[in-house]
Design a protein around this motif. Structure first.
Motif, short mmCIF file in Angstrom:
data_model
loop_
_atom_site.label_atom_id
_atom_site.label_comp_id
_atom_site.label_asym_id
_atom_site.label_seq_id
_atom_site.Cartn_x
_atom_site.Cartn_y
_atom_site.Cartn_z
N GLU A 123 0.83 -1.12 -0.03
CA GLU A 123 0.24 -0.12 -0.09
C GLU A 123 0.88 1.24 -0.11
O GLU A 123 0.54 2.31 -0.37
N ALA A 124 2.18 1.24 0.59
CA ALA A 124 2.94 2.12 0.60
C ALA A 124 3.25 2.60 -0.77
O ALA A 124 3.72 3.94 -0.92
N PHE A 125 3.12 1.92 -1.58
CA PHE A 125 3.57 2.09 -3.21
C PHE A 125 2.41 2.78 -4.16
O PHE A 125 2.53 2.83 -5.30
N ARG A 126 1.27 2.65 -3.46
CA ARG A 126 0.08 3.17 -4.05
C ARG A 126 0.34 4.44 -5.00
O ARG A 126 -0.44 4.65 -5.88
N PRO A 127 0.78 5.29 -4.10
CA PRO A 127 1.16 6.59 -5.00
C PRO A 127 1.88 6.61 -6.10
O PRO A 127 1.60 7.53 -7.23
N LEU A 128 2.73 5.48 -6.43
CA LEU A 128 2.94 5.14 -7.79
C LEU A 128 2.06 4.72 -8.89
O LEU A 128 2.59 4.43 -9.93
N ALA A 129 0.67 4.56 -8.54
CA ALA A 129 -0.31 3.97 -9.45
C ALA A 129 -0.23 4.98 -10.84
O ALA A 129 -0.35 4.04 -11.85
N PRO A 130 -0.39 6.23 -10.69
CA PRO A 130 -0.41 6.97 -11.99
C PRO A 130 0.70 6.76 -12.65
O PRO A 130 0.48 6.59 -14.02
N TRP A 131 1.78 6.57 -12.26
CA TRP A 131 3.16 6.28 -13.00
C TRP A 131 3.02 5.13 -13.92
O TRP A 131 3.61 4.86 -14.92
N LEU A 132 2.64 3.95 -13.04
CA LEU A 132 2.64 2.49 -13.70
C LEU A 132 1.53 2.63 -14.78
O LEU A 132 1.75 2.12 -15.95
N GLN A 133 0.44 3.29 -14.66
CA GLN A 133 -0.65 3.36 -15.52
C GLN A 133 -0.05 4.13 -17.05
O GLN A 133 -0.14 3.74 -18.11
N ALA A 134 0.58 5.09 -16.69
CA ALA A 134 1.01 6.17 -17.63
C ALA A 134 2.23 5.62 -18.48
O ALA A 134 2.51 5.75 -19.83
N ASN A 135 3.11 4.95 -17.74
CA ASN A 135 4.32 4.35 -18.43
C ASN A 135 4.45 3.05 -18.77
O ASN A 135 4.96 2.66 -19.99
N LEU A 136 3.83 2.14 -17.84
CA LEU A 136 3.58 0.77 -18.33
C LEU A 136 2.33 0.22 -18.68
O LEU A 136 2.52 -1.02 -19.01
N GLY A 137 1.19 1.03 -18.47
CA GLY A 137 -0.05 0.46 -18.72
C GLY A 137 -0.41 -0.54 -17.91
O GLY A 137 -1.23 -1.16 -18.06
N LEU A 138 0.21 -0.37 -16.59
CA LEU A 138 -0.40 -1.58 -15.40
C LEU A 138 -1.26 -0.69 -14.58
O LEU A 138 -1.03 0.20 -14.08
N GLY A 139 -2.49 -1.39 -14.18
CA GLY A 139 -3.12 -1.15 -13.09
C GLY A 139 -2.54 -1.70 -11.84
O GLY A 139 -1.72 -2.52 -11.65
N PHE A 140 -2.50 -0.68 -10.81
CA PHE A 140 -1.99 -1.12 -9.57
C PHE A 140 -2.52 -2.25 -8.82
O PHE A 140 -3.83 -2.48 -8.48
N ASP A 141 -1.91 -3.36 -8.41
CA ASP A 141 -2.38 -4.59 -7.71
C ASP A 141 -1.15 -4.90 -6.59
O ASP A 141 -0.08 -4.82 -7.06
N PRO A 142 -1.71 -4.67 -5.30
CA PRO A 142 -0.94 -4.98 -4.43
C PRO A 142 -0.05 -6.06 -4.32
O PRO A 142 1.18 -6.08 -4.04
N ARG A 143 -0.52 -6.91 -5.00
CA ARG A 143 0.41 -8.16 -4.99
C ARG A 143 1.46 -8.15 -5.79
O ARG A 143 2.45 -9.10 -5.80
N LEU A 144 1.48 -7.16 -6.89
CA LEU A 144 2.70 -6.88 -7.52
C LEU A 144 4.08 -6.72 -6.92
O LEU A 144 5.19 -6.95 -7.04
#
Length: 750
Positions: A123-144
């Motif tokens: 959950e501490a990495f959730r602020p990176l969710a927009p970056w993951l979506q914009a650059n890698l096209g990945l939705g944020f899944d905590p299991r990653l």
């Protein structure tokens, strides 16, 4: 507080794993206390219950954790603490059966906690969710994040052991401390007063106090995390109390400060909505997600260090029903006895839970098991105080009332937080306990309360003896003793004795063994006692039984009449018995016993019984005569005590008062007045006054009225016993079962 990197010797000469000092205990505990909930949910708590409500949550939570910390400190300083932490402490105090039941649930809680903390890390990495979506096209899944983190953490602990884990704790706690400092130096967010604490402010339509408490409470429960390192400490009797208590107190102060800082730095609505509100208050915002990651990682490290050691200790004690599994997880490697196999099992459990992702339901169950563990620790401490065992000599002592408070609070809060899961956790514990008991044999619960009950009995007896003679006469109740060598050849006397002592009376039954006190007779008496206890247990009787070896009934009675009452109340009545088929010699024993009882002012009861065995137990007849002024109240009181037993529940008590013709009116007025005032607990329809004179045959009169009665109660005096002797008890041969009563004490019925 430096820790050694190799195995050292403890103060008692036993090996002590890695030989750590106090700091790992403190670090593991404080890093778990100041964990993910502090960063993610404490703002929500302040927003919903206000600052004062948050303080109340902290106070109530520490009513559990502080007594538990003190109990752990106390128990740990009483004996050499080895590997297994809380499990070792519980099992060596409660026994391995109870300890195993709690230890299994404790291990599962610790192992699955690894998954919880790693999910929080993600959950501490959730602020990176927009970056993951914009650059890698990945939705944020905590299991990653959580699954790779679990694998990496497990790998390092498996390959490097506890040394690496403790070094990592230093680093993550340093980051955690820095995040708290920067949070404290931060200013209020926009819209906050920033000057005076908003002590009562909270959101509209807030969540209930108990719901908020249930969400926040796990934040306070990390103080025992360091106890699991007990087998790796150089001096656990010093390090555990110091590390646990200091971590608990520091954590409590930090939470009070955080609640205050949140209340004065942000409005209630914002506290409720923004899970990472602390990052908007901190002097440097990014430190909060970093601190959250550090807190989650440190808690995960603490759990993955502790859980395998609990499992290793369970395996060493062969708690699991599978022998190969016990052998596998109990094996250690290296000089430090590193629990590699147990760590592997723990890693698998954690990976499964992380892969599932949503573990909310399991989390609620685990919280309950933690509460059960803390309650058990507090109960141990409280019972040890009451038991006062000579072997229990801790160098640090808590207070019994603090331990009792912690135990009661655990049970209370469990049902307040979630009654269903509280009941479920208790049922699971019972099932585990019964399974282990069946496999191992023995019942630790039977001995658990023995010491405490013995001390409670001793205390009560001393107090009762000290207050003897200060009670009111109307508070008299029978404390009966019976000495009999014919216990196993007739059942009526023991049955009757049990009826009298069912609720209102106390009884001590002594089986007389004829002979001298020697080793052979003593061994015989122990076998007889076990048989007696089985007999009394089968009858569900509430009397105390024992044996007495004596060369004669006379000497046995002389000893028994001087014995103190088992309840602390002096024996005031003695019961004798004989069968209508017994010889005169048996009756003479009863007569001699009554004479001895008179010498010590003890009431005498003589039961004459036959084959009737008290019939249907539906009617009791009491016969009062001009000889029975002193006996009347005892006769009536005994009849009502007898009627209080379920076997006599439908019994009707009738009193026949036979007085000389000249005294009839006077006695009628006296008895009617006693009935009206309530001193005689019968109705007038059950009282029959019968005029008598010298021409009336009293035996025939009694026979005509009471020949079919299930029990007849007659009085006798010391003088008439001396004059009539055997004939006194042989008369009224047409009656069924008869109780002869002689009162030597003044007894009032009010």
């Amino acid at each position: 507080m430096a820790e050694a990197t190799s195995r050292t010797q403890g103060t008692n000469g036993a090996t002590a794993g890695h030989g750590f000092g106090t700091s790992p205990v403190f670090l593991a505990s404080i890093s778990t206390i100041l964990g993910a909930i502090m960063f993610l949910r404490f703002g929500y708590a302040v927003g919903n219950v206000g600052f004062l409500g948050a303080l109340l949550i902290i106070l109530i939570g520490h009513l559990v954790t502080v007594p538990t910390a003190l109990a752990i400190a106390e128990i740990a300083t009483n004996r050499r603490v080895e590997g297994g932490g809380e499990y070792f402490i519980i099992s060596r105090s409660f026994g391995r059966t109870i300890g195993g039941a709690i230890g299994i649930s404790l291990y599962l809680s610790q192992a699955i906690s690894v998954a919880f903390y790693l999910i929080a890390l993600a959950e501490a990495f959730r602020p990176l969710a927009p970056w993951l979506q914009a650059n890698l096209g990945l939705g944020f899944d905590p299991r990653l994040i959580s699954i790779p983190a679990t694998v990496v953490l497990s790998y390092f602990v498996l390959t490097r052991g506890a040394n690496l884990g403790v070094k990592a704790l230093w680093a993550v706690v340093a980051v955690l401390g820095l995040s708290l400092v920067l949070f404290s130096l931060g200013g209020p967010v926009e819209g906050s007063a920033g000057e005076v604490p908003t002590l009562l402010e909270r959101v509209e339509d807030p969540d209930s106090f108990i719901l908020v408490f249930a969400i926040v409470f796990p934040a306070f429960t990390g103080m025992t995390a360091g106890v699991g390192l007990s087998g790796d400490l150089a001096n656990p009797r010093r390090s555990i109390p110091l590390g646990v208590i200091s971590a608990t107190l520091v954590g409590m102060l930090v939470y009070v400060w955080i609640a205050y800082k949140l209340a004065v730095s942000a409005p209630a609505g914002l506290l409720d909505e923004d899970a990472l509100i602390m990052s908007r208050i901190a002097l440097w915002g990014p430190i909060i997600p970093i601190g959250l990651a550090s807190a989650a990682l440190s808690s995960a490290i603490g759990s993955i260090l502790v859980a395998p050691r609990t499992l290793q200790a369970l395996g060493s004690d062969r708690i699991a029903p599978i022998a190969r599994f016990n052998h596998f997880v109990s094996r250690g490697e290296g000089e430090a006895n590193e629990p590699r196999n147990a760590t592997l099992v723990t890693a698998v459990v954690a990976l499964v839970m992380v892969a599932l992702g949503n573990v909310d339901i399991v989390a609620r169950i685990i919280s309950m098991f933690f509460m059960v563990t803390y309650g058990a620790l507090c109960t141990i401490s409280a019972l040890e105080h009451f038991a006062a065992r000579p072997s229990y000599r801790p160098t640090f002592r808590s207070k019994w009332y603090l331990s009792l408070l912690g135990s009661v609070m655990c049970l209370f809060l469990m049902f307040q937080m979630d009654p269903f899961y509280a009941l479920f956790a208790i049922i699971v514990m019972i099932v585990i306990y019964r399974t282990i008991r069946s496999a191992r044999g023995g019942d630790d619960l039977a001995s658990l309360f023995k010491g405490a009950m013995s001390q409670a009995t001793r205390y009560s007896q001393v107090k009762l003896q000290a207050s003897a003679g200060r009670g009111r006469a109307e508070e008299w109740r029978p404390s009966i003793i019976m000495v009999n060598g014919r216990t196993f050849t007739r059942s009526a006397p023991l049955q009757f004795f049990g009826w009298l002592c069912y609720r209102y009376g106390f009884g001590a039954y002594l089986h007389h063994i004829l002979g001298n006190l020697n080793h052979e007779n003593y061994r015989k008496s122990r076998k007889v006692l076990r048989k007696l206890i089985s007999l009394i247990t089968a009858r569900r009787s509430s009397i105390y039984v024992d044996t007495m070896i004596s060369p004669s009934m006379r000497s046995a009675l002389a000893q028994a009449l001087q014995l103190p009452g088992v309840t602390g109340v002096e024996n005031n009545t003695i019961l004798f018995e004989f069968s209508v088929k017994d010889t005169d010699e048996v009756i003479e024993e009863a007569i001699e016993g009554c004479t001895m009882a008179n010498a010590v002012s003890m009431n005498s009861l003589v039961l004459r019984h036959g084959e009737h065995f008290f019939g249907n137990r539906t009617n009791v007849h009491i016969w009062l005569t001009w000889h029975d002024y002193n006996n009347a109240n005892l006769m009536i009181l005994l009849s009502y005590i007898l009627a209080g037993h379920p076997d006599w529940h439908h019994a009707e008590i009738r009193i026949f008062a036979a007085f000389p013709v000249a005294d009839v009116e006077k006695q009628r007025e006296r008895l009617n007045e006693m009935i009206s005032s309530g001193r005689l607990p019968i109705s007038k329809k059950n009282l029959r006054i019968i005029p008598t004179d010298a021409d009336i045959d009293f035996d025939r009169l009694v026979a005509s009225r009471s020949a079919s009665a299930d029990l007849v109660i007659l009085g006798f005096t010391e003088q008439r016993l001396h004059e009539k002797r055997i004939d006194l008890f042989r008369r009224h041969d047409s009656l069924q079962d008869v109780l002869f009563v002689s009162a030597q004490q003044s007894i009032l019925i009010e």
